[in-house]
Write a protein that holds these residues in place. Sequence first.
Motif, PDB file in Angstrom:
ATOM      1  N   ILE A 132      51.907  41.420  40.542  1.00 52.27           N
ATOM      2  CA  ILE A 132      50.964  42.340  41.186  1.00 52.27           C
ATOM      3  C   ILE A 132      49.705  42.497  40.343  1.00 52.27           C
ATOM      4  O   ILE A 132      48.574  42.374  40.836  1.00 52.27           O
ATOM      5  N   GLY A 133      49.898  42.763  39.062  1.00 55.58           N
ATOM      6  CA  GLY A 133      48.761  43.002  38.186  1.00 55.58           C
ATOM      7  C   GLY A 133      47.899  41.772  37.978  1.00 55.58           C
ATOM      8  O   GLY A 133      46.668  41.874  37.871  1.00 55.58           O
ATOM      9  N   THR A 134      48.527  40.610  37.923  1.00 53.53           N
ATOM     10  CA  THR A 134      47.745  39.385  37.744  1.00 53.53           C
ATOM     11  C   THR A 134      46.800  39.177  38.914  1.00 53.53           C
ATOM     12  O   THR A 134      45.627  38.819  38.727  1.00 53.53           O
ATOM     13  N   TRP A 135      47.282  39.412  40.121  1.00 50.74           N
ATOM     14  CA  TRP A 135      46.404  39.292  41.287  1.00 50.74           C
ATOM     15  C   TRP A 135      45.302  40.351  41.248  1.00 50.74           C
ATOM     16  O   TRP A 135      44.125  40.041  41.467  1.00 50.74           O
ATOM     17  N   TYR A 136      45.662  41.592  40.961  1.00 50.06           N
ATOM     18  CA  TYR A 136      44.657  42.653  40.984  1.00 50.06           C
ATOM     19  C   TYR A 136      43.577  42.405  39.933  1.00 50.06           C
ATOM     20  O   TYR A 136      42.412  42.780  40.117  1.00 50.06           O
ATOM     21  N   GLY A 137      43.951  41.754  38.846  1.00 50.28           N
ATOM     22  CA  GLY A 137      43.005  41.512  37.770  1.00 50.28           C
ATOM     23  C   GLY A 137      41.835  40.622  38.137  1.00 50.28           C
ATOM     24  O   GLY A 137      40.821  40.607  37.425  1.00 50.28           O
ATOM     25  N   PHE A 138      41.930  39.882  39.218  1.00 47.44           N
ATOM     26  CA  PHE A 138      40.801  39.046  39.624  1.00 47.44           C
ATOM     27  C   PHE A 138      39.623  39.875  40.119  1.00 47.44           C
ATOM     28  O   PHE A 138      38.493  39.394  40.151  1.00 47.44           O
ATOM     29  N   GLY A 139      39.886  41.114  40.512  1.00 47.24           N
ATOM     30  CA  GLY A 139      38.804  41.989  40.939  1.00 47.24           C
ATOM     31  C   GLY A 139      38.351  41.728  42.359  1.00 47.24           C
ATOM     32  O   GLY A 139      38.721  40.734  42.990  1.00 47.24           O
ATOM     33  N   CYS A 140      37.526  42.629  42.848  1.00 42.77           N
ATOM     34  CA  CYS A 140      37.107  42.532  44.248  1.00 42.77           C
ATOM     35  C   CYS A 140      36.175  41.352  44.481  1.00 42.77           C
ATOM     36  O   CYS A 140      36.121  40.805  45.584  1.00 42.77           O
ATOM     37  N   GLY A 141      35.440  40.929  43.451  1.00 39.45           N
ATOM     38  CA  GLY A 141      34.549  39.793  43.627  1.00 39.45           C
ATOM     39  C   GLY A 141      35.297  38.535  44.003  1.00 39.45           C
ATOM     40  O   GLY A 141      34.890  37.791  44.899  1.00 39.45           O
ATOM     41  N   ALA A 142      36.430  38.280  43.336  1.00 41.27           N
ATOM     42  CA  ALA A 142      37.214  37.076  43.611  1.00 41.27           C
ATOM     43  C   ALA A 142      38.072  37.227  44.858  1.00 41.27           C
ATOM     44  O   ALA A 142      38.228  36.278  45.631  1.00 41.27           O
ATOM     45  N   LEU A 143      38.636  38.406  45.071  1.00 42.39           N
ATOM     46  CA  LEU A 143      39.583  38.584  46.171  1.00 42.39           C
ATOM     47  C   LEU A 143      38.908  38.821  47.514  1.00 42.39           C
ATOM     48  O   LEU A 143      39.513  38.575  48.561  1.00 42.39           O
ATOM     49  N   LEU A 144      37.680  39.314  47.502  1.00 39.74           N
ATOM     50  CA  LEU A 144      36.985  39.584  48.762  1.00 39.74           C
ATOM     51  C   LEU A 144      35.622  38.921  48.843  1.00 39.74           C
ATOM     52  O   LEU A 144      34.920  39.080  49.833  1.00 39.74           O
ATOM     53  N   GLY A 145      35.241  38.197  47.823  1.00 43.18           N
ATOM     54  CA  GLY A 145      33.888  37.679  47.762  1.00 43.18           C
ATOM     55  C   GLY A 145      33.725  36.285  48.311  1.00 43.18           C
ATOM     56  O   GLY A 145      34.640  35.667  48.848  1.00 43.18           O
TER      57      GLY A 145
END
Length: 237
Positions: free
Chosen positions: A166-179
């Motif tokens: 969970i934390g590894t994914w969240y660590g990418f931040g909104c720029g990577a996950l939604l950008g």
Amino acid sequence: MSEHTIEDLVADSVRVLDGHAEAGDPRVRNWFAALYEFQDGYDCSFTNFRVMDVLLRRGHTYRMPVSRHPDYAERSAYFDALTEFTALRSFDEDAPDFDGYTSWLEDGYVEPPFLYCDAGTALWRRLAAAGQLDGPDTALPRPARLIEVVREVAVAAEKERDPELIGTWYGFGCGALLGGPAGCPFDVAELADMPAVQDLRAVVRRTDALAVARRSPYAVPVEFADDGDLETWWWDL
């Protein structure tokens, strides 16, 4: 050098999604496609065989004898001579329309003695048109947004008590996950209103996965982020 953290992250995500999604759920192969598209954005090796049993079972990938390739009758000598992993698409680097190797799996690949193709590729379309696939196997994959896939991974990983995933994914931040190429196109209010973002942040809070996220080598410090306000909000749980 291959980025093993990304490869492990994607393989672990495939496994956890498979373990918690209902059998026959058509969304799963769409989620897998989004995960591998994410992986393709990094310097990663071809790792699908690490979870090939899952990819086959979920209809992301198809396996058959090499003799079922539509061109086998005309090129049997070529196919029969293959003795190692071979991607079947060829490229002409001097062609005016050459745009790189991103489509290298479109014509399938051979790992003797089998032929493989992924749903939605050019070879998959040829097989479907020739009647070698039928029923649900002929349905085109539907694009899945990465943030929605990550939400599904996080929900499943919480059941597995896996805050690292969970934390590894969240660590990418909104720029990577939604950008996209121009960065995250949403403002804080829009992000806060997205169900997938709400669910993901709730899982991170419940599992104390924020500490894991902060240790991630892919976490972007707020002071270096393209949009400091967005990233500040992202890390403020």
